[in-house]
Each structure stands twice: as structure tokens, then as C-alpha cells.
Write an enzyme that holds these catalytic residues in place. Structure first.
Site, PDB file in Angstrom:
ATOM      1  N   GLY A  12       0.095  -2.382  -7.270  1.00 46.02           N
ATOM      2  CA  GLY A  12      -1.108  -1.435  -8.386  1.00 46.02           C
ATOM      3  C   GLY A  12       0.401  -0.813  -9.424  1.00 46.02           C
ATOM      4  O   GLY A  12      -0.644   0.309 -10.646  1.00 46.02           O
ATOM      5  N   SER A  25      -2.698   0.857  -5.654  1.00 46.24           N
ATOM      6  CA  SER A  25      -2.616   0.182  -4.330  1.00 46.24           C
ATOM      7  C   SER A  25      -3.821  -0.253  -4.271  1.00 46.24           C
ATOM      8  O   SER A  25      -4.375  -1.117  -3.475  1.00 46.24           O
ATOM      9  CB  SER A  25      -1.190   0.215  -3.619  1.00 46.24           C
ATOM     10  OG  SER A  25      -1.384   1.514  -3.163  1.00 46.24           O
ATOM     11  N   MET A  33       1.230  -1.174   0.254  1.00 42.03           N
ATOM     12  CA  MET A  33       0.613  -0.337  -0.053  1.00 42.03           C
ATOM     13  C   MET A  33       0.840   1.557  -0.121  1.00 42.03           C
ATOM     14  O   MET A  33       1.788   1.580   0.644  1.00 42.03           O
ATOM     15  CB  MET A  33      -0.952  -0.009   1.045  1.00 42.03           C
ATOM     16  CG  MET A  33      -2.125  -0.759   1.254  1.00 42.03           C
ATOM     17  SD  MET A  33      -3.093  -1.311   0.136  1.00 42.03           S
ATOM     18  CE  MET A  33      -3.723  -0.083   1.073  1.00 42.03           C
ATOM     19  N   SER A  34       0.752   2.290  -1.087  1.00 43.90           N
ATOM     20  CA  SER A  34       1.660   3.080  -1.203  1.00 43.90           C
ATOM     21  C   SER A  34       0.892   4.336  -0.833  1.00 43.90           C
ATOM     22  O   SER A  34       1.993   5.105  -0.548  1.00 43.90           O
ATOM     23  CB  SER A  34       2.500   3.327  -3.136  1.00 43.90           C
ATOM     24  OG  SER A  34       1.266   3.915  -3.832  1.00 43.90           O
ATOM     25  N   GLY A  35      -0.651   4.260  -0.707  1.00 44.85           N
ATOM     26  CA  GLY A  35      -0.750   5.567  -0.158  1.00 44.85           C
ATOM     27  C   GLY A  35      -1.649   6.354  -1.874  1.00 44.85           C
ATOM     28  O   GLY A  35      -2.330   7.177  -1.469  1.00 44.85           O
ATOM     29  N   GLY A  36      -1.404   5.722  -2.406  1.00 44.44           N
ATOM     30  CA  GLY A  36      -2.212   6.181  -3.891  1.00 44.44           C
ATOM     31  C   GLY A  36      -3.324   5.772  -4.201  1.00 44.44           C
ATOM     32  O   GLY A  36      -3.875   3.740  -3.571  1.00 44.44           O
ATOM     33  N   VAL A  37      -3.959   5.374  -5.038  1.00 46.29           N
ATOM     34  CA  VAL A  37      -5.427   4.906  -5.528  1.00 46.29           C
ATOM     35  C   VAL A  37      -5.150   3.400  -6.210  1.00 46.29           C
ATOM     36  O   VAL A  37      -6.336   3.009  -6.090  1.00 46.29           O
ATOM     37  CB  VAL A  37      -5.931   6.066  -6.560  1.00 46.29           C
ATOM     38  CG1 VAL A  37      -5.412   6.724  -8.107  1.00 46.29           C
ATOM     39  CG2 VAL A  37      -7.317   6.279  -6.592  1.00 46.29           C
ATOM     40  N   MET A  90       5.350   0.481   2.576  1.00 51.23           N
ATOM     41  CA  MET A  90       6.303   0.027   3.380  1.00 51.23           C
ATOM     42  C   MET A  90       7.374   1.588   3.256  1.00 51.23           C
ATOM     43  O   MET A  90       6.878   2.767   2.617  1.00 51.23           O
ATOM     44  CB  MET A  90       7.232  -0.078   1.855  1.00 51.23           C
ATOM     45  CG  MET A  90       7.177  -1.632   1.730  1.00 51.23           C
ATOM     46  SD  MET A  90       7.236  -2.173  -0.012  1.00 51.23           S
ATOM     47  CE  MET A  90       5.853  -2.250  -1.008  1.00 51.23           C
ATOM     48  N   CYS A 120      11.283   8.355  -6.144  1.00 48.43           N
ATOM     49  CA  CYS A 120      10.833   8.529  -5.663  1.00 48.43           C
ATOM     50  C   CYS A 120      11.197   9.143  -4.704  1.00 48.43           C
ATOM     51  O   CYS A 120      10.688   9.883  -3.678  1.00 48.43           O
ATOM     52  CB  CYS A 120      10.520   7.114  -5.627  1.00 48.43           C
ATOM     53  SG  CYS A 120      11.710   5.700  -4.718  1.00 48.43           S
ATOM     54  N   CYS A 169      14.397   0.189  -7.346  1.00 43.04           N
ATOM     55  CA  CYS A 169      13.287  -0.216  -6.043  1.00 43.04           C
ATOM     56  C   CYS A 169      12.830  -1.360  -6.466  1.00 43.04           C
ATOM     57  O   CYS A 169      12.633  -1.428  -5.805  1.00 43.04           O
ATOM     58  CB  CYS A 169      12.906   1.221  -6.208  1.00 43.04           C
ATOM     59  SG  CYS A 169      12.198   1.552  -4.811  1.00 43.04           S
TER      60      CYS A 169
END
Length: 357
Positions: free
Chosen positions: A120, A14, A8-12, A33, A192, A96
Site C-alpha cells: 500500500g 494495503s 496486508m498490514s491491517g491499514g487502509v 507479516m 514501526c 525494514c
């Protein structure tokens, strides 16, 4: 019931990936992460974590955090700096994915009891007999296979890409209907760990200036650069030189770097023949199938945002190749990656060593 752990990246992307897996009945858990230690105004990790947490609360799955900053520093960022010191242009986002997301994170998740991980990314997987193929995402504007050419069979078979068959617009519609706070969040772009800061200023924090001359293709000195590592082939902006009387208004481009004399070589005009090369050599080759492709004629990208270009692959050694394009390519930059395709299938790729006329 399979256990799936989602990065979960915090983005839409994922966020919707996690929702789709829950909807299919999997036992889903999220992991956020942290790969970069930075308390500056440019770091968005705290806000990203809160967005991920809000999504996990909405779809009723647990979220834990893990810190891979040390691994990222040692295996991605040091590589990034060393490449720039050598006058090359690396792609840390590819590193990465290869070293952190699909190695450290994958191993961590499997050790927690996951059957597979999910992200995602806009790519797709197709199983053909006992082999897994990596295919482009259905949305041509969002396909991310270029960044995942370093994956191996052992990794791909343990990964799910739930949004790879969807258009980005559909993903956002899902997020909005579900009440995710990140439904309209802008896509992350660029490297990133840099965030929305000036790239050159960031690099100067780690690689001190090494001023030298800026010269034209005719050998005329027309300016001074701050350090060859701050520039890349084909770069137009930020050179600090104006037009010339013979080609008034034509912008200058970085043509080459003379590392021995610390000189930046520039030329005018996007149509300058010196900006275009017909072939290249590459090493650190990874073939996703596990074996070198038997195709000699295929397509390739030398940067993410470009159309697939027809080319011919010629083997030099077991881990190096020569690639000849049917048409000259703009600004082939050593350190960047070349990625090969057969229609929608990503075959693999490698790191560009040098371009050849």
C-alpha cells in the site's frame, strides 16, 4: 491470470490495494507479516491482524501469516542499536523496506508462486525501455518514495503499488464504501516497533544511560544529558534546560555531539548558524536505475518531511559522494538518509556520514 500476493498490514492503504487488484481480475492472496515480538500494551499486531482478516473476508481472498521477527532483529534492529551507540540517527523504516518487505517478503511470496507482490505504499512505477523508474506518489502529502530509495531493479520489476496514483482521501472513500473496519484508522507514524510509547524510554531498555555534560557553544556547562544516543541534531524538546538571560525565551537546540568527551553541545534559536550546513558526505549509495546518475544538478531530501532542495552531486569513490546544497540545510544528521530526485523520479540515495560547513 497473474498471481499477486499483497502485504496486508491491517491499514487502509494495503486493504484498498488488495481490493483494486481483485477488481482488476488478478488472483490475489494476502499475507500478514509479523516483524516484532512484543506482548506489551504498545504492540498492535493482534488488532492489525484482525483488521486485515476482516478486509480479506470482505473481498473474499485468503490471508496467511508469516513471522519475520528473527530476520528483523538481525538485519534491522541490531543495525538500529549499533547506529545509536555510535551517536548517529538511523532510519529503521528504510531498512525494514529494503531488508524485510522487499527482500524477505518478496522472496517468500515468489516461492509461494506469486508473479508479483503488492503493498500500500504511495509510489508509482514507470517502465522506460528495459528500466523501471520509481516515481513519487500522486498525493504529495503521502508520497513514500523517500523510504524506498534502496530498491533495486530486480525488486521493482516484481512489485505493484496499486494506490500510488490515488489521493489518500479517495483511498479512505473506497474503504468506507466497501465496509472495511479500518476505513478511518489513523496512519501509523514513527518507528514501526515502538508504537505509541516514549522513544527515549524505549531506547533505554536496550542502551543504558551514559550521563554527561550539556554545554553551550561558548563552553558553559548548563546541564546534564542521559546519554548522547538519546538525542539527535536539531532536537529542541526534552533537553531539560531553560532559556538564557541574553536571549530570553529562545529555545535550545542540539548543535553537535562530542563523542570523545561525552558532551552534548547546544545553542539557542532556530536561526543559529551552527544548525545549518551547506554540504555533506554520504555512503552506502543505491541508484535505482542500477547505474550512478549522470545528473550533477538535482534535488534531494535529508529527511522525509521537507521540500526537495536543489543540490550538486560530486562523486568521491564508487560508493561515496559529496553533496553541495544551493542553500544551507537545517540539522543534517549522520545516519539519516539523503534521497535524490529529478522532478518526480526518485533516483536513489545513501546514508549521511557527516555534514560540512
Amino acid at each position: 491470470m497473474k498471481n499477486i500476493i499483497v502485504g496486508m498490514s491491517g491499514g487502509v492503504d494495503s486493504a484498498v490495494a488488495a481490493y483494486l487488484l481483485v477488481k482488476k481480475g488478478y488472483n490475489v492472496e494476502g499475507i500478514f507479516m509479523k516483524n516484532w515480538e512484543d506482548d506489551s500494551e504498545y504492540c498492535t499486531s493482534e488488532a492489525d491482524y484482525l483488521d486485515a482478516l476482516q478486509v480479506c473476508d470482505k473481498i473474499d481472498i485468503p490471508l496467511r501469516t508469516v513471522n519475520f521477527s528473527k530476520q528483523y532483529w538481525n538485519r534491522v534492529f541490531k543495525y538500529f542499536l549499533n547506529e545509536y551507540k555510535s551517536g548517529r540517527t538511523p532510519n529503521p523504516d528504510i531498512m525494514c523496506n529494503t531488508e524485510i518487505k522487499f527482500k524477505e517478503f518478496l522472496d517468500y511470496a515468489i516461492n509461494l508462486g506469486a508473479d508479483k507482490i503488492a503493498t500500500g505504499h504511495y509510489v508509482q512505477i514507470k517502465k522506460n525501455e528495459n528500466k523501471f523508474k520509481l516515481l513519487k506518489g500522486s498525493d504529495p502529502n503521502k508520497d513514500q518514495s523517500y523510504f524506498l530509495y534502496g530498491l533495486k531493479q530486480s525488486q521493482i520489476k516484481k512489485v505493484i503499488f496499486p494506490v500510488g496514483s490515488l489521493k489518500k482521501s479517495v483511498v479512505r472513500e473506497y474503504a468506507e464504501k466497501l465496509g472495511f473496519n479500518n476505513s478511518k484508522k489513523k496512519d501509523s507514524t514513527g518507528i514501526c516497533f515502538i508504537g505509541k510509547r516514549n522513544f527515549k524510554s524505549f531506547l533505554k531498555e536496550y542502551l543504558p544511560e551514559q550521563p554527561g555534560e550539556i554545554i553551550t557553544l561558548d563552553g558553559e556547562i548548563i546541564g546534564q544529558h542521559d546519554g548522547l544516543m538519546y538525542y539527535t541534531l536539531g532536537q529542541r524538546k526534552g533537553l531539560g534546560v531553560g532559556g538564557a538571560s541574553d536571549k530570553k525565551g529562545s529555545p535550545w537546540y542540539v548543535i553537535d555531539k562530542d563523542l570523545n568527551k561525552n558532551r552534548l553541545i547546544i545553542g539557542q534559536g532556530i536561526d543559529n548558524k551552527k544548525l545549518y550546513k551547506i554540504s555533506l558526505t554520504a555512503s552506502k549509495i543505491n541508484w535505482i536505475s542500477g547505474n550512478a546518475t549522470k545528473l550533477k544538478n538535482c534535488y534531494a531530501k535529508i529527511r522525509y518531511r521537507m521540500d526537495d532542495a536543489p543540490c550538486i552531486i560530486k562523486k568521491i569513490t564508487p560508493n561515496s559522494i559529496k553533496v553541495e546544497f544551493l542553500e544551507p540545510q537545517f540539522a543534517i544528521a549522520p545516519g539519516q538518509s539523503i534521497v535524490f530526485y529529478n522532478k518526480d523520479e526518485c533516483l536513489g540515495g545513501g546514508v549521511i556520514d557527516k555534514s560540512i560547513n
